[in-house]
Design an enzyme around this catalytic site. Sequence first.
Site, short mmCIF file in Angstrom:
data_model
loop_
_atom_site.label_atom_id
_atom_site.label_comp_id
_atom_site.label_asym_id
_atom_site.label_seq_id
_atom_site.Cartn_x
_atom_site.Cartn_y
_atom_site.Cartn_z
N GLU A 184 0.82 -1.21 0.00
CA GLU A 184 0.00 0.00 0.00
C GLU A 184 0.86 1.27 0.00
O GLU A 184 0.80 2.10 0.91
CB GLU A 184 -0.93 0.01 1.22
N GLU A 376 -5.29 -7.79 -0.90
CA GLU A 376 -6.00 -7.83 0.39
C GLU A 376 -7.48 -7.60 0.17
O GLU A 376 -7.87 -6.71 -0.59
CB GLU A 376 -5.49 -6.75 1.36
#
Length: 475
Positions: A184, A376
């Site tokens: 991320e 995710e």
Amino acid sequence: MKKILWGGATSSSQYEGGYHLDYKGLDTQDCRPYFPRTTHSTTQTRLLNKQIVNQAKAYQGVGNYPFRQGSDGYHHFQEDIELLKELGIDIYRFSISWARIFPNGDEKYPNEIALQYYDQMIKQLKEANIKIFITINHYAIPLYLIEKYDGWKNRQMIDYYFRFAKVLLDRWKDDVDYWLPFNEINAGYFSPYNGVGLMKDNDEDYNQSEIFQSLHHQFVASAKVIEYGHQHVKGQFGCMVASFCYYALTPKPEDNFKLIQDENYYQWFCMDVLSRGYYPTYMRRFFLEHHIDINVTQSDEELLLQHTSDFISFSYYSSSVVAAKAADQTAGNLVSTIKNPYLNATKWGWQIDPIGIRVTLNQFYNRYQKPIIIAENGLGSQDVLELDKTVHDLYRISYLQEHFQQIQEAQNDGVDIIAYCLWGIIDIVSAGSCEMEKRYGVVYVDANNEGEGSYCRYKKDSFYWYQKFIENYHQ
């Protein structure tokens, strides 16, 4: 049509524990305290200043620092991989602890004991015929690098990170299927302590130039890893952002233009650089209006352009609503958003939107035309371990069933999907709220927010559902 790989994911800081074992150094996540939650907000758990970090350094145990214990995976990984084998997953994403391999971060030579720990994991995963997806750095940065070098705003971090990454690439060059340099990476913008290791003196605002200089150094580091990897490693290399699937609150032009701006700055910017190889033009005005000045060399530009990602990946948990004017807020993945009246939400305020993952997959694929890994996705919920050691999480089964349907619809739309990774497939400490109570896994870990419990593993009802789904999918 090619088959999607169905799997799961964890991160070292949330899963392993063993923060003081076998010479591991302290990292940024080891210093994040747990605060009993009174609202949806998790700001105080991720915007740490020097005083909070110094208090953490002075504390010589687990206590109120749940990442130091995690799910005790350091002692349970063999059992856990056996559970993953029984589950039947195709791929497992996990991260390597930088401070376990290089306790301070700037040593010349790695910690061999730590490497042998990961050797065992990789060997067991390969024997189980589970593909390996390694995140080189998932937030946790050796604390020494933050204190001595000021984190990623210092260009020296590129060299220390590359030394770390090269050790991993050289050691497991024939074993790993997919590599991800940074988790991320856009979190560096909205969560600078987690993403780029910037630590405030007190409660002042972050310096925006320092944030974007830090991100630039991570872009360069990622490109250097991809350059080296393409020369020496058989696996594929990706980039990843947290995705938010923005909807405008109303048809008002102002709300829709705000949507475009939020998508650009929060979601697209980092991936545009890493997937296309250059800074997007929309950032010129942003930098000018926010008085952001960063140093980008010609060699940086050439490196970024020549060494872009092979695949793209993202996290997706819920969609977001934006408006030009303030409105009633709720929580999301590290950021808050406006409440969507058409969606239900979890206890933590995250809005459940299965169609949003189809929207996101189409948006990313149409923009970049590169294969996608959903790195995710999952549902954080307060599971109950019954007296007979069962967990009846029908709500999670419903969440997964609805999202899996939309993922397959996106594939029918023409999206090239490599894999899906269920987040926290074994219960881990939540990165957002620093608590065990917010569980994502299909395997229950018997521990509470204070680190009390047996840490025994128990299969939830969702375990058996996911097992059957994978079995039926591959028939």
